[in-house]
Scaffold this motif. Sequence first.
Motif, PDB file in Angstrom:
ATOM      1  N   ASN A 599      17.117 -15.352 -38.474  1.00 25.63           N
ATOM      2  CA  ASN A 599      18.068 -15.771 -37.456  1.00 25.63           C
ATOM      3  C   ASN A 599      18.787 -14.615 -36.682  1.00 25.63           C
ATOM      4  N   LYS A 602      16.120 -13.742 -34.027  1.00 18.56           N
ATOM      5  CA  LYS A 602      15.673 -14.893 -33.008  1.00 18.56           C
ATOM      6  C   LYS A 602      16.879 -14.767 -31.800  1.00 18.56           C
ATOM      7  N   ASN A 603      17.963 -14.576 -32.591  1.00 21.34           N
ATOM      8  CA  ASN A 603      19.342 -14.580 -31.554  1.00 21.34           C
ATOM      9  C   ASN A 603      19.506 -13.269 -30.760  1.00 21.34           C
ATOM     10  N   SER A 610      10.608 -15.496 -28.060  1.00 24.92           N
ATOM     11  CA  SER A 610      11.215 -16.742 -27.975  1.00 24.92           C
ATOM     12  C   SER A 610      10.302 -17.680 -27.124  1.00 24.92           C
TER      13      SER A 610
END
Length: 764
Positions: A599, A602-603, A610
């Motif tokens: 996470n 991804k962030n 992405s």
Amino acid sequence: MLEHKKIRNLSDYFAKWKDRQNKEVYFYRINGYSEEIGEFIKKYYDAARRTGVVLEGKIPNPDEKNLAYYNEIMGMDFQMNLEFITSSLKKWLPRMNDFQRQCVAASIYDSLNSMEKAGKTENMLKNAYIKFMCWLYYKFERVVNQLGEENIPKILYEGYISHYELMLISILSNAGCDVVILQYEGDQGYLKVDPTSSLSENLQMDGLEAFPQDFCLKKVRSDMENEMNKERLYKIRPRIGNCTNAWMKGKGLGDLRESITERGNDARFFYNGFCRIHGVEDKFVYENELFQFQQELKSAKRRLVIVNEEIPKPTPNEIAEIKRSHYTKQDQMILDLAGNIKYTGDIELQRMMNKAFVDVLLGEAKKEDVNLNKLTNQGVYLLCWLKRYMSQLFSNWKMPEIGCFIYMGGCKNNNEAMFMSFLARLPVDVLILCPDLNIKCCLKDNLLYEVHYSESLSINRYPEENAQTKIGTVAYHAERELDSLMYEDTGIYRNQQYGKANVINLQTMYEEIKILWNQELKYRPNFRIVDEAVNIPVIFTKVSGVKNGAVTPYWGLVKEFITEDTIVVKSVPYIQSTAPNPMKVFSAEFFKNGKLQKNKIKNHPKYPYSILREDMQDFMFQKLQIMIEQKLIKGIGENGTEYSIIAQVLNLPKEIVRLIQKFDFTKKNPKLVYINTSETMISLEDSILVAFLNLIGFDILFFVPTGYQSIEKHFNKKLMEEHQIGEYKYDLQVPDFKSLTLNRMRTSWRDKIFKRGNEYGTGL
């Protein structure tokens, strides 16, 4: 002295003095494990901790200071008679009463007398006596001071016991203590010091197995502390519990129509349903049935919430309303967040909400990829959604009322699944509708009752009003049915039908490589679908040497492996060690405690993938984790190579990323042809790239005319097979494959059959 007796059951150990008819004590050793034994040990450990002694390992021998203090107080005299021992105990352990002193003195005298009869010298008796006296003073004073009381003192010993330790514990047992010895590796060690089992009993029970490998008193203590912490989280438990689905008759929607009063009448429970319905029984009446169902709920004055497609994420304002702090411990976080649950209408319902919240978060905490920060965020989501829907579901709630929460479309992520599990432990019917069989719901819960129908219907909103109903045409549904017929267990696959895959490296004959190279994966040996994951058979091979030493047809052979989806490396290395990599500076924060922080990656604003399909991103993360866990590259876990791996995989060349994006696990896979004609060892970055591409399903061929080691330097083990096809050639120049023609290098089929091929025959 007291008599040892056999227990009738394990609960005898906890009987008080007045309830033991024969004034007996128990001395058992436990060599096997069962759930009942596990619970007994917890209870006995707690009793020994409060009213006795727990011995984890050997009793330390008296040291010089202990002996010096004994000599100062008692002197070194010794007499082998009961009066001497009794008077010595009065001076040495003055807090003992007369009864306790007489019991211990008689027991010591009896043990020393047995030693004397066995031929031990007076000096040996004296040494044993002094050792016993020191042990009693420094380790067992609280035990001897409780002898004869209602709560019989307990001794718990862990491990193999020595001769003198057994003598002292037998002395205490005979004087009025219960004893348990835990022996995780069997009885052999004990029988060396008590061959006839005259001092203790071996516990015999049905169903005993070997102790679990990690079982020990330290773990028992830790488990008990965790249980105590959990109880603190629950505060005051509710008096009313959930009876979920046990009352249902298997009618699905029909069960949830059942009147609340008809479901059950035990005041200790509320009777709710937790049901997921896959597909539809009859797609032509499905919408009307749902419309009628919600009309019936409203007519029955039941509270109703309907959510379509997704549960809207908490807004910034909703999140800001949740009071929280910075946490370092899981139980601290859960206890603090639970303070946000406030329902003034009924304290019992508030306790139910608190218990459900704690249960769900503790269950989530057991998962491997969960950390404190993630669990905190999940708790905040639960509380936001609870506050959002609380008034709709529980306004003026009273037993035995049951609201209803309907989710059309199924859970898309773990947060939604947690919220469904949370609501299902409250006075609410939770109904999840998944009419489209091609859309999967991610919820897993032991309480969940499931109904399966074979027909599929694409409908994305619950028909609350007739005008809202959105349904596919007959032709559309016919197409969906045909889709199911064509793509389920037929060997025909939709585009991008599967998002998971496992790689199988094929071991082949050299001549097979060209045959397999351009085949779709589904036609290769060992291709199969298992649990919605594709087993991908791939080529990972090094070809060393040049067949017959013929250079020109060799390059023709290489060209035949260059397809539209092939990356060709002609200059070594493909990725320079000095090449800029913007992900290097972040790699350390992306990997904690042996796990990728998916996470967080991804962030991250620099995250480059992405744009890829979501399932492909997850697939790449899974393979990256495997690559690190299996230590495919040298230096992982030793010199920080894992961070280099993460940085490199998160910075793949654009041409490779595009091939990954279009990769369909049931069709042709992307390829890499790597040519190394020099004496250059390929870079660590190239080795990482090649190992990763193999894990995600690329076919990879190394052409090494020199036969030198090239990629192997950085691998921890042999990952690819190697074919030696001819003599080694050096300093070859890689040609321009676009201008290279194959016509004059072909060999006629007659020449191949009769082995009269010219010097340029390829043979592959």
